[in-house]
Design a protein around this motif. Structure first.
Motif, PDB file in Angstrom:
ATOM      1  N   TRP A  57      66.365  30.805  64.473  1.00  0.00           N
ATOM      2  CA  TRP A  57      67.228  30.297  65.538  1.00  0.00           C
ATOM      3  C   TRP A  57      68.035  29.116  65.011  1.00  0.00           C
ATOM      4  O   TRP A  57      67.516  28.004  64.883  1.00  0.00           O
ATOM      5  CB  TRP A  57      66.380  29.870  66.719  1.00  0.00           C
ATOM      6  CG  TRP A  57      67.118  29.581  67.988  1.00  0.00           C
ATOM      7  CD1 TRP A  57      68.415  29.151  68.120  1.00  0.00           C
ATOM      8  CD2 TRP A  57      66.600  29.678  69.309  1.00  0.00           C
ATOM      9  NE1 TRP A  57      68.724  28.976  69.440  1.00  0.00           N
ATOM     10  CE2 TRP A  57      67.624  29.300  70.192  1.00  0.00           C
ATOM     11  CE3 TRP A  57      65.370  30.048  69.835  1.00  0.00           C
ATOM     12  CZ2 TRP A  57      67.451  29.282  71.564  1.00  0.00           C
ATOM     13  CZ3 TRP A  57      65.200  30.034  71.193  1.00  0.00           C
ATOM     14  CH2 TRP A  57      66.230  29.659  72.059  1.00  0.00           C
ATOM     15  N   ARG A  58      69.304  29.371  64.706  1.00  0.00           N
ATOM     16  CA  ARG A  58      70.198  28.326  64.233  1.00  0.00           C
ATOM     17  C   ARG A  58      70.323  27.256  65.317  1.00  0.00           C
ATOM     18  O   ARG A  58      70.618  27.556  66.467  1.00  0.00           O
ATOM     19  CB  ARG A  58      71.562  28.920  63.918  1.00  0.00           C
ATOM     20  CG  ARG A  58      72.527  27.918  63.369  1.00  0.00           C
ATOM     21  CD  ARG A  58      73.829  28.590  63.008  1.00  0.00           C
ATOM     22  NE  ARG A  58      74.788  27.606  62.566  1.00  0.00           N
ATOM     23  CZ  ARG A  58      76.076  27.814  62.492  1.00  0.00           C
ATOM     24  NH1 ARG A  58      76.569  28.999  62.820  1.00  0.00           N
ATOM     25  NH2 ARG A  58      76.889  26.871  62.087  1.00  0.00           N
ATOM     26  N   GLY A  59      70.088  26.029  64.917  1.00  0.00           N
ATOM     27  CA  GLY A  59      70.119  24.915  65.849  1.00  0.00           C
ATOM     28  C   GLY A  59      68.745  24.309  66.071  1.00  0.00           C
ATOM     29  O   GLY A  59      68.641  23.152  66.462  1.00  0.00           O
ATOM     30  N   TRP A 119      66.414  19.652  67.942  1.00  0.00           N
ATOM     31  CA  TRP A 119      67.556  20.568  67.960  1.00  0.00           C
ATOM     32  C   TRP A 119      68.771  19.855  67.389  1.00  0.00           C
ATOM     33  O   TRP A 119      69.003  18.687  67.672  1.00  0.00           O
ATOM     34  CB  TRP A 119      67.871  21.000  69.392  1.00  0.00           C
ATOM     35  CG  TRP A 119      66.780  21.763  70.056  1.00  0.00           C
ATOM     36  CD1 TRP A 119      65.628  21.263  70.579  1.00  0.00           C
ATOM     37  CD2 TRP A 119      66.725  23.171  70.264  1.00  0.00           C
ATOM     38  NE1 TRP A 119      64.870  22.288  71.107  1.00  0.00           N
ATOM     39  CE2 TRP A 119      65.523  23.462  70.930  1.00  0.00           C
ATOM     40  CE3 TRP A 119      67.596  24.215  69.964  1.00  0.00           C
ATOM     41  CZ2 TRP A 119      65.161  24.744  71.298  1.00  0.00           C
ATOM     42  CZ3 TRP A 119      67.238  25.497  70.330  1.00  0.00           C
ATOM     43  CH2 TRP A 119      66.024  25.757  70.982  1.00  0.00           C
ATOM     44  N   SER A 170      72.952  20.640  67.091  1.00  0.00           N
ATOM     45  CA  SER A 170      73.952  21.541  67.634  1.00  0.00           C
ATOM     46  C   SER A 170      75.284  21.384  66.908  1.00  0.00           C
ATOM     47  O   SER A 170      75.364  20.725  65.878  1.00  0.00           O
ATOM     48  CB  SER A 170      74.110  21.247  69.120  1.00  0.00           C
ATOM     49  OG  SER A 170      74.480  19.891  69.271  1.00  0.00           O
ATOM     50  N   ASN A 208      78.027  23.147  74.168  1.00  0.00           N
ATOM     51  CA  ASN A 208      77.071  22.981  73.080  1.00  0.00           C
ATOM     52  C   ASN A 208      75.772  23.728  73.371  1.00  0.00           C
ATOM     53  O   ASN A 208      75.232  24.419  72.496  1.00  0.00           O
ATOM     54  CB  ASN A 208      76.802  21.489  72.907  1.00  0.00           C
ATOM     55  CG  ASN A 208      76.423  21.126  71.521  1.00  0.00           C
ATOM     56  OD1 ASN A 208      77.018  21.598  70.566  1.00  0.00           O
ATOM     57  ND2 ASN A 208      75.427  20.280  71.415  1.00  0.00           N
ATOM     58  N   HIS A 209      75.281  23.607  74.590  1.00  0.00           N
ATOM     59  CA  HIS A 209      74.070  24.333  74.992  1.00  0.00           C
ATOM     60  C   HIS A 209      74.290  25.842  74.851  1.00  0.00           C
ATOM     61  O   HIS A 209      73.445  26.552  74.308  1.00  0.00           O
ATOM     62  CB  HIS A 209      73.694  23.992  76.436  1.00  0.00           C
ATOM     63  CG  HIS A 209      72.652  24.893  76.989  1.00  0.00           C
ATOM     64  ND1 HIS A 209      71.311  24.713  76.750  1.00  0.00           N
ATOM     65  CD2 HIS A 209      72.756  26.023  77.737  1.00  0.00           C
ATOM     66  CE1 HIS A 209      70.634  25.687  77.336  1.00  0.00           C
ATOM     67  NE2 HIS A 209      71.487  26.489  77.949  1.00  0.00           N
ATOM     68  N   TRP A 264      76.350  27.414  72.910  1.00  0.00           N
ATOM     69  CA  TRP A 264      76.419  27.753  71.481  1.00  0.00           C
ATOM     70  C   TRP A 264      75.004  27.921  70.919  1.00  0.00           C
ATOM     71  O   TRP A 264      74.716  28.899  70.214  1.00  0.00           O
ATOM     72  CB  TRP A 264      77.182  26.662  70.724  1.00  0.00           C
ATOM     73  CG  TRP A 264      77.272  26.894  69.251  1.00  0.00           C
ATOM     74  CD1 TRP A 264      78.174  27.668  68.594  1.00  0.00           C
ATOM     75  CD2 TRP A 264      76.406  26.341  68.243  1.00  0.00           C
ATOM     76  NE1 TRP A 264      77.927  27.639  67.238  1.00  0.00           N
ATOM     77  CE2 TRP A 264      76.845  26.829  67.004  1.00  0.00           C
ATOM     78  CE3 TRP A 264      75.302  25.484  68.279  1.00  0.00           C
ATOM     79  CZ2 TRP A 264      76.227  26.489  65.801  1.00  0.00           C
ATOM     80  CZ3 TRP A 264      74.687  25.148  67.080  1.00  0.00           C
ATOM     81  CH2 TRP A 264      75.147  25.647  65.869  1.00  0.00           C
ATOM     82  N   VAL A 265      74.131  26.979  71.219  1.00  0.00           N
ATOM     83  CA  VAL A 265      72.750  27.043  70.739  1.00  0.00           C
ATOM     84  C   VAL A 265      72.056  28.298  71.266  1.00  0.00           C
ATOM     85  O   VAL A 265      71.370  29.010  70.520  1.00  0.00           O
ATOM     86  CB  VAL A 265      71.970  25.769  71.132  1.00  0.00           C
ATOM     87  CG1 VAL A 265      70.471  25.945  70.911  1.00  0.00           C
ATOM     88  CG2 VAL A 265      72.482  24.569  70.355  1.00  0.00           C
ATOM     89  N   ASN A 317      73.156  31.496  69.611  1.00  0.00           N
ATOM     90  CA  ASN A 317      72.489  31.591  68.311  1.00  0.00           C
ATOM     91  C   ASN A 317      71.072  32.124  68.452  1.00  0.00           C
ATOM     92  O   ASN A 317      70.598  32.877  67.601  1.00  0.00           O
ATOM     93  CB  ASN A 317      72.451  30.231  67.617  1.00  0.00           C
ATOM     94  CG  ASN A 317      73.784  29.803  67.086  1.00  0.00           C
ATOM     95  OD1 ASN A 317      74.645  30.627  66.802  1.00  0.00           O
ATOM     96  ND2 ASN A 317      73.973  28.509  66.960  1.00  0.00           N
TER      97      ASN A 317
END
Length: 161
Positions: free
Chosen positions: A37-39, A62, A64, A137-138, A140-141, A144
């Motif tokens: 999981w990127r982030g 985390w 981001s 941003n959330h 995007w995470v 991912n």
């Protein structure tokens, strides 16, 4: 939540072309999230919880797209494998998270409800203007997470929001 905390409510849905159990296993094993999981920079188990995992306490860091990290602890409050996982966050984020997994045929819908507040002074000060950026941003995470989980399981991510 205290008055000085800015609150956010998010609902994420992933639909994967995979059965529920391997998805549950991947979500449950949060200490392995940084592998796929990127982030997610780091997950450290602090307390194991009971035989079902209730009471488990882990610290999450985390990173981001925006140039900041968030670190918070998450205590598992309810487990009904492989359907439901709930926890309470404390630290730089405070609030409540809930994973739900719904299976039909060979597909599984995963929802994550995240009702939290920020405790970082600078984030709360900027929230009136930066709220859309924090929400982006959330998202995007979480995108991912859906694509990383599909890659981990070798399945298709049929939908993500």
């Amino acid at each position: 939540m205290p008055q000085s905390v800015r609150s956010y409510s998010f609902l994420t849905t992933w639909i994967l072309d995979a059965p529920r159990e391997p998805i549950w296993d991947a979500i449950w094993a949060s200490e392995r999230w940084p592998e796929w999981w990127r982030g997610v920079e780091r997950v450290v188990e602090i307390e194991p919880g009971d035989a079902d995992g209730v009471g488990k306490l882990a610290r999450y860091t985390w990173r981001s797209r925006l140039p900041y990290d968030l670190t918070f602890d998450m205590r598992t409050t309810h487990v009904r494998a492989p359907h439901l996982l709930e926890g309470e966050a404390s630290g730089e984020l405070v609030g409540f998270g809930r994973w739900r997994l719904f299976a039909e045929d060979s597909a599984t819908a995963v929802t994550y409800e995240w009702n939290v507040g920020t405790t970082k002074v600078w984030m709360n000060a900027l929230a009136p203007l930066a709220r859309p950026a924090f929400a982006w941003n959330h998202d995007w995470v979480m995108r991912n997470g859906g694509s990383g989980l599909a890659s981990l399981l070798g399945c298709r991510l049929l939908a993500s929001d």
